[in-house]
Design a protein around this motif. Structure first.
Motif: not given
Length: 345
Positions: A225, A227-229, A252
């Motif tokens: 969350e 690191t957005r991925g 990711r």
């Protein structure tokens, strides 16, 4: 000479007078100037390392002054040197290809051979040694030990960490702290994971953007969350199943996991989330030590101030205090590592 000897697992090391070391033809004898106290030493002290038996002298993170040189050695009496903990043969295919940390004929002081918890140490295969820069104190040199060198090789020689990438570090002890400092110098964005609040605060103070307590729920989800991925690179520095799988799960797609923590005892074989590896097409790396030929590049970064290793060494102790430091690994540890600098006390 005076040395700290393992006589029984989990018992205080015995301070004894033992025979002086013998210089080998291709080696040197060093007066030990400093020696790091490492979690790997703890694995041997508790009986989890097959090569460490009662009667052993621990210690594999050391630097010293040459007091005797064999006829085939390239160093001279009086020179100060730093040693990688893996003394590679230099002749096998692995060594000739530059991958000397995988040498099948390697020798490791403290693990099957007398180590550096002593006033003197015999170091064979002196071609592995590097001159100690004048600007680097012996205490900091020993603090490099296996932790800084392993972290540096892991991030640059194995996972090829790039500027701007997210690096998650699971465990901020000596090697994790080293990875944080090196990762920052390389331009990465750092996430620190630990269970010791003092260590997490310390990591934030040294430039980590996020710090998560692994006891507070699903840390892998929290990293994805934040690191957005997911992290691009994730480093495991303890060698236990929980942190290994958290490291894999926080990545990711096409991320790179680096295994630095040494799995021993009942942790040697663990269940891994291979579905995550498969579905996200992850790469799994391991790093143990650093080839000797890479020392100049690392030392150059330190000498020019691009990597500041001063936060790593927290305590300078006497040889008589080594047992206390080993016992401390049984519980939560404060930031930084201990280095033996007094071999008479």
């Amino acid at each position: 000479m005076r040395a700290a000897v393992l006589r029984a697992y989990r018992a205080d090391l015995s301070l004894e007078t033992v025979p002086d070391p013998v210089c080998e033809a291709d080696g040197v004898v060093l007066r030990v100037l400093s020696c790091g106290i490492c979690r790997s030493d703890w694995h041997g002290w508790v009986g989890e390392h097959a090569r460490v038996k009662p009667g052993a002298i621990p210690g594999h993170e050391y630097c010293g002054e040459v007091v005797e040189a064999g006829p085939l050695a390239k160093f001279r009496v009086g020179e100060r040197v730093i040693a990688p903990f893996i003394l590679a043969c230099g002749e096998c295919p692995e060594c000739r290809s530059g991958q000397s940390t995988t040498c099948g004929n390697q020798r490791v002081p403290g693990f099957g051979e007398p180590g550096a918890y002593a006033e003197f140490i015999s170091v064979p295969r002196s071609h592995n040694l590097a001159l100690l820069p004048e600007s680097l104190s012996p205490a900091l040199a020993a603090g490099l030990g296996c932790r800084v060198t392993t972290a540096y090789h892991a991030l640059t020689g194995r996972a090829a960490l790039q500027a701007g990438e997210w690096l998650a570090i699971h465990g901020t002890g000596g090697v994790g702290l080293s990875a944080l400092l090196i990762g920052r110098a390389l331009g990465a964005r750092i996430i620190a994971v630990d269970v010791v609040p003092e260590r997490l605060e310390h990591a934030l103070g040294l430039g980590a953007e996020c710090a998560f307590d692994a006891r507070d729920g699903d840390v892998a989800e929290a990293i994805r969350e934040a690191t957005r991925g997911g992290a691009h690179v994730s480093l495991e520095a303890l060698g236990i199943p929980a942190t290994l799988n958290a490291s894999i799960d926080c990545l990711r797609p096409l991320g790179r996991h680096i295994q630095i923590g040494m799995p021993t005892g009942h942790h040697a074989k663990v269940e891994v989330n291979m579905l995550a590896v498969y579905m996200k097409q992850l790469s799994l790396f391991a790093s143990r030590g650093m080839p000797a030929w890479r020392y100049p590049s690392l030392l150059s970064l330190i000498e020019t101030g691009k990597v500041d290793v001063r936060p790593i060494v927290a305590r300078q102790v006497a040889l008589s205090e080594a047992s206390r430091e080993l016992r401390a690994f049984d519980g939560p540890m404060p930031p930084g590592v201990a280095v033996i600098t007094d071999f008479a006390g």
